[in-house]
Design a protein around this motif. Sequence first.
Motif: not given
Length: 316
Positions: A35-37, A114-118, A120-127, A144-148
């Motif tokens: 769902a998060y691509n 799972y992995y993705r580059q993102t 996304d403003k909400a994810i980046l703000q939380r980080l 930018w973030a890379f989540i694995v």
Amino acid sequence: MGTWNCLMTLLLALPSVLSLAYTHPGSLLYPYGEAYNDMTTEIEDDGGTDMIALTHSFTFFNEMYRGLYVNNNGAISFKVPVTEYTPDAFPIAEFCMICPFWGDVDNECGGLIYYRQTTDKAILQRLSDDINKLFQNLAFESEWAFIVTWDNVAYHGTESNKTNTFQAILVADGRKSVVMFNYHDIQWTTGTASGGDPMTGLGGTPAQAGFNTGEEYFNMPLSRTEHVLNIKSTSNVGIPGRWVFRVDDFMVPGGCIHLDSFLHHGQVIWSDETCSKKCSCRHNGRVQCEEKPCDEGLVCLPSGRHYLCQINEVDC
């Protein structure tokens, strides 16, 4: 291990595999899933991705990278993939890698990576919010973030339904780089090809956590010991199950770096097997050592990577 055992493990994990989104309320994990691509690595023992081109540069120990590999065996690497399943002690000359839990993952027997580059403003703000709470005066603004996420992954040779779920997040803000490790559930430490027991996933050469560039390296406490099973209850930031590091110019909040390991503020250890030198981690982030042997009545005993002056239980 027989095909039947792998099949049974996969069937037990099937409800998780079929889920499209993972949020784990109350967990430290950042959301992941289809769902998060997110993409997934190949279902292959000791496999991983080809080189992934990054949409944002990431600086690791003062060197900039624009590509990386996601390796099934619990590591993210630069320059070359990592197919080795038994973790060697750092430093390792041929690898440059980030290891939340480098061990013998076999997702043919269960789990997905799972992995993705993102951006996304909400994810980046939380980080950004999470990181700035931990680093004083860092003023980190995630770009930018890379989540694995290693989701319910089994170990090679498993004859149980034990799995691990953990996550590594690489974050960049243009100049600075941060890595976050989140541990949700750790039930095994070792595959059978590394000497582990097929029923328990314990023993042998346990998993390694930390960083290695070939020349510079950092071992997280408990790495390559049986106690790495308890990594979910440890932290350098006061949040059990979460470790956070600045990695462009390497920095570990919450304690001190002593040799290749981490000491919490106030932690006291002895640095050799004779316990001749006592070292303590000061709140200014520096380690102070002095020539001071064990007090009378205490003996020098190993404790993880260090030594402590302790009562000899045999004498008790």
